[in-house]
Write an enzyme that holds these catalytic residues in place. Structure first.
Site, PDB file in Angstrom:
ATOM      1  N   GLU A 112      40.292  42.428  23.492  1.00  0.00           N
ATOM      2  CA  GLU A 112      41.041  41.092  23.618  1.00  0.00           C
ATOM      3  C   GLU A 112      40.932  40.471  22.080  1.00  0.00           C
ATOM      4  O   GLU A 112      40.038  40.324  21.378  1.00  0.00           O
ATOM      5  CB  GLU A 112      40.427  40.031  24.677  1.00  0.00           C
ATOM      6  CG  GLU A 112      40.769  39.054  24.634  1.00  0.00           C
ATOM      7  CD  GLU A 112      40.723  38.155  26.038  1.00  0.00           C
ATOM      8  OE1 GLU A 112      39.836  38.680  26.761  1.00  0.00           O
ATOM      9  OE2 GLU A 112      40.900  36.927  25.961  1.00  0.00           O
ATOM     10  N   HIS A 157      41.592  43.108  30.269  1.00  0.00           N
ATOM     11  CA  HIS A 157      40.939  42.845  31.812  1.00  0.00           C
ATOM     12  C   HIS A 157      42.059  41.936  32.621  1.00  0.00           C
ATOM     13  O   HIS A 157      43.006  41.510  32.148  1.00  0.00           O
ATOM     14  CB  HIS A 157      39.812  41.745  31.504  1.00  0.00           C
ATOM     15  CG  HIS A 157      40.159  40.513  30.855  1.00  0.00           C
ATOM     16  ND1 HIS A 157      40.636  39.310  31.715  1.00  0.00           N
ATOM     17  CD2 HIS A 157      40.053  39.997  29.710  1.00  0.00           C
ATOM     18  CE1 HIS A 157      40.831  38.196  30.810  1.00  0.00           C
ATOM     19  NE2 HIS A 157      40.395  38.636  29.652  1.00  0.00           N
ATOM     20  N   ASP A 170      45.968  34.988  28.599  1.00  0.00           N
ATOM     21  CA  ASP A 170      44.496  35.668  28.512  1.00  0.00           C
ATOM     22  C   ASP A 170      44.406  36.584  30.031  1.00  0.00           C
ATOM     23  O   ASP A 170      43.971  36.040  31.015  1.00  0.00           O
ATOM     24  CB  ASP A 170      43.547  34.505  28.639  1.00  0.00           C
ATOM     25  CG  ASP A 170      42.170  35.285  28.465  1.00  0.00           C
ATOM     26  OD1 ASP A 170      41.771  36.283  28.566  1.00  0.00           O
ATOM     27  OD2 ASP A 170      41.195  34.275  28.625  1.00  0.00           O
ATOM     28  N   ASP A 208      41.502  40.043  35.324  1.00  0.00           N
ATOM     29  CA  ASP A 208      41.067  39.022  36.060  1.00  0.00           C
ATOM     30  C   ASP A 208      41.469  37.853  35.210  1.00  0.00           C
ATOM     31  O   ASP A 208      41.535  37.640  34.066  1.00  0.00           O
ATOM     32  CB  ASP A 208      39.579  38.842  36.446  1.00  0.00           C
ATOM     33  CG  ASP A 208      38.431  39.026  35.106  1.00  0.00           C
ATOM     34  OD1 ASP A 208      39.046  40.019  34.148  1.00  0.00           O
ATOM     35  OD2 ASP A 208      37.595  38.426  35.049  1.00  0.00           O
ATOM     36  N   GLU A 220      35.835  40.401  33.686  1.00  0.00           N
ATOM     37  CA  GLU A 220      35.845  40.178  32.314  1.00  0.00           C
ATOM     38  C   GLU A 220      35.281  38.636  32.113  1.00  0.00           C
ATOM     39  O   GLU A 220      34.273  38.154  31.348  1.00  0.00           O
ATOM     40  CB  GLU A 220      36.887  40.434  31.313  1.00  0.00           C
ATOM     41  CG  GLU A 220      36.318  40.380  29.920  1.00  0.00           C
ATOM     42  CD  GLU A 220      36.818  39.033  29.336  1.00  0.00           C
ATOM     43  OE1 GLU A 220      36.431  38.703  28.187  1.00  0.00           O
ATOM     44  OE2 GLU A 220      37.292  38.102  29.745  1.00  0.00           O
ATOM     45  N   GLU A 221      36.144  37.755  32.966  1.00  0.00           N
ATOM     46  CA  GLU A 221      36.029  36.350  32.763  1.00  0.00           C
ATOM     47  C   GLU A 221      34.627  35.793  33.061  1.00  0.00           C
ATOM     48  O   GLU A 221      34.094  34.571  32.603  1.00  0.00           O
ATOM     49  CB  GLU A 221      37.182  35.424  33.430  1.00  0.00           C
ATOM     50  CG  GLU A 221      38.454  36.036  32.668  1.00  0.00           C
ATOM     51  CD  GLU A 221      38.699  35.438  31.561  1.00  0.00           C
ATOM     52  OE1 GLU A 221      37.902  34.695  30.822  1.00  0.00           O
ATOM     53  OE2 GLU A 221      39.670  35.222  30.934  1.00  0.00           O
TER      54      GLU A 221
HETATM   55 ZN    ZN Z   1      40.370  37.238  28.164  1.00  0.00          ZN
END
Ligand code: ZN
Length: 253
Positions: free
Chosen positions: A168, A73, A106, A75, A140-141
């Site tokens: 992830e 992802h 991340d 974001d 995604e977050e």
């Molecule tokens: Zn993530």
């Protein structure tokens, strides 16, 4: 080779994709450019307005076989700049080689690693049997509602013919990467506690504060019980217990 990987990583990190109201267009430009350099096709699908999914594909020798999807992802979670040693979107590299930026772990590192792996294999003249799709998704977050949730419903996704995917995981400080085949599910919920309001000098019944206290006790007891399980058995990891966290409390006038 390492220099190029690091430069690409830094360039990606400098795109401020923190929630809310993210402008993903610089990511689209960045990945289109990367695909062009790698001489690979790049497809951009808007899952929802302003929420693009970007797919770079390395077509295999037997393209009818189910493909492999390498997903990440774009974001990142919000930043509080005053808490940072270096600015969160400067992608500063210190003299030990550590790179500081929101999303470095991340999970922009993973997206760049996928691209870099493909670049290196291609440069070595490797050809693969199966097609590899590298996807970069938005939102995604905050649950992927405007991203993957919509994308998987499309014919574009179905036509990727994904047989296996890597998504992830956890970052690694050495060259060992752990692959997981299971994941706990997430359950976000919001509790609204209405109650009697009135002058602060009184002891009214049925107040919101009392209800919140009841719930906080329940949450805390459950949390303590799960923590105890984890602490008492060295064979368990965080993935073996149920975590619960109160993340936001708002209310009152
Ligand atoms: Zn993530």
């Amino acid at each position: 080779m390492d220099k190029l990987a690091i430069e690409n990583f830094q360039e990606y990190l400098k795109i401020p994709t923190a929630h809310p109201d993210i402008n993903y267009e610089p990511c689209v430009t960045f990945f289109k450019k990367q695909a062009e350099i790698l001489n690979l096709p790049c497809l951009v699908h808007y899952c929802k307005p302003n929420n693009p999914a970007i797919i770079i594909s390395w077509v295999g020798n037997e393209p009818t076989l189910p493909s492999i999807l390498l997903n990440s992802h774009m974001d990142v979670v919000p930043v509080f700049e005053d808490k940072w040693t270096y600015k969160p979107f400067d992608a500063r590299i210190d003299d030990k080689g550590n790179i500081y930026a929101r999303g470095a772990q991340d999970m922009k590192c993973v997206g760049i690693q996928y691209l870099e792996a493909v670049r290196r294999l291609k440069n070595q003249g490797v050809t693969l049997k199966r097609t590899i799709h590298i996807s970069f998704v938005p939102d995604e977050e905050v649950g992927g509602i405007l991203g993957m949730k919509e994308f998987v419903k499309t014919d574009i996704f179905k036509n990727l013919n994904v047989g296996f995917g890597l998504d992830e995981g956890i970052t690694s400080s050495d060259d060992i990467f752990r692959v997981f085949y299971g994941e706990r599910t997430i359950w976000h919920f919001k509790i609204h506690c209405p109650g009697q309001t009135g002058h602060g000098s009184l002891l009214l019944d049925n107040t919101a504060g009392e209800k919140i206290r009841y719930l906080m006790d329940k949450f805390s007891d459950f949390r303590a019980q799960e923590r105890k399980k984890l602490d008492e058995n060295s064979k368990l990891t965080i993935g073996d217990v149920t975590t619960v966290n109160v993340t936001t409390l708002t209310g009152g006038v």
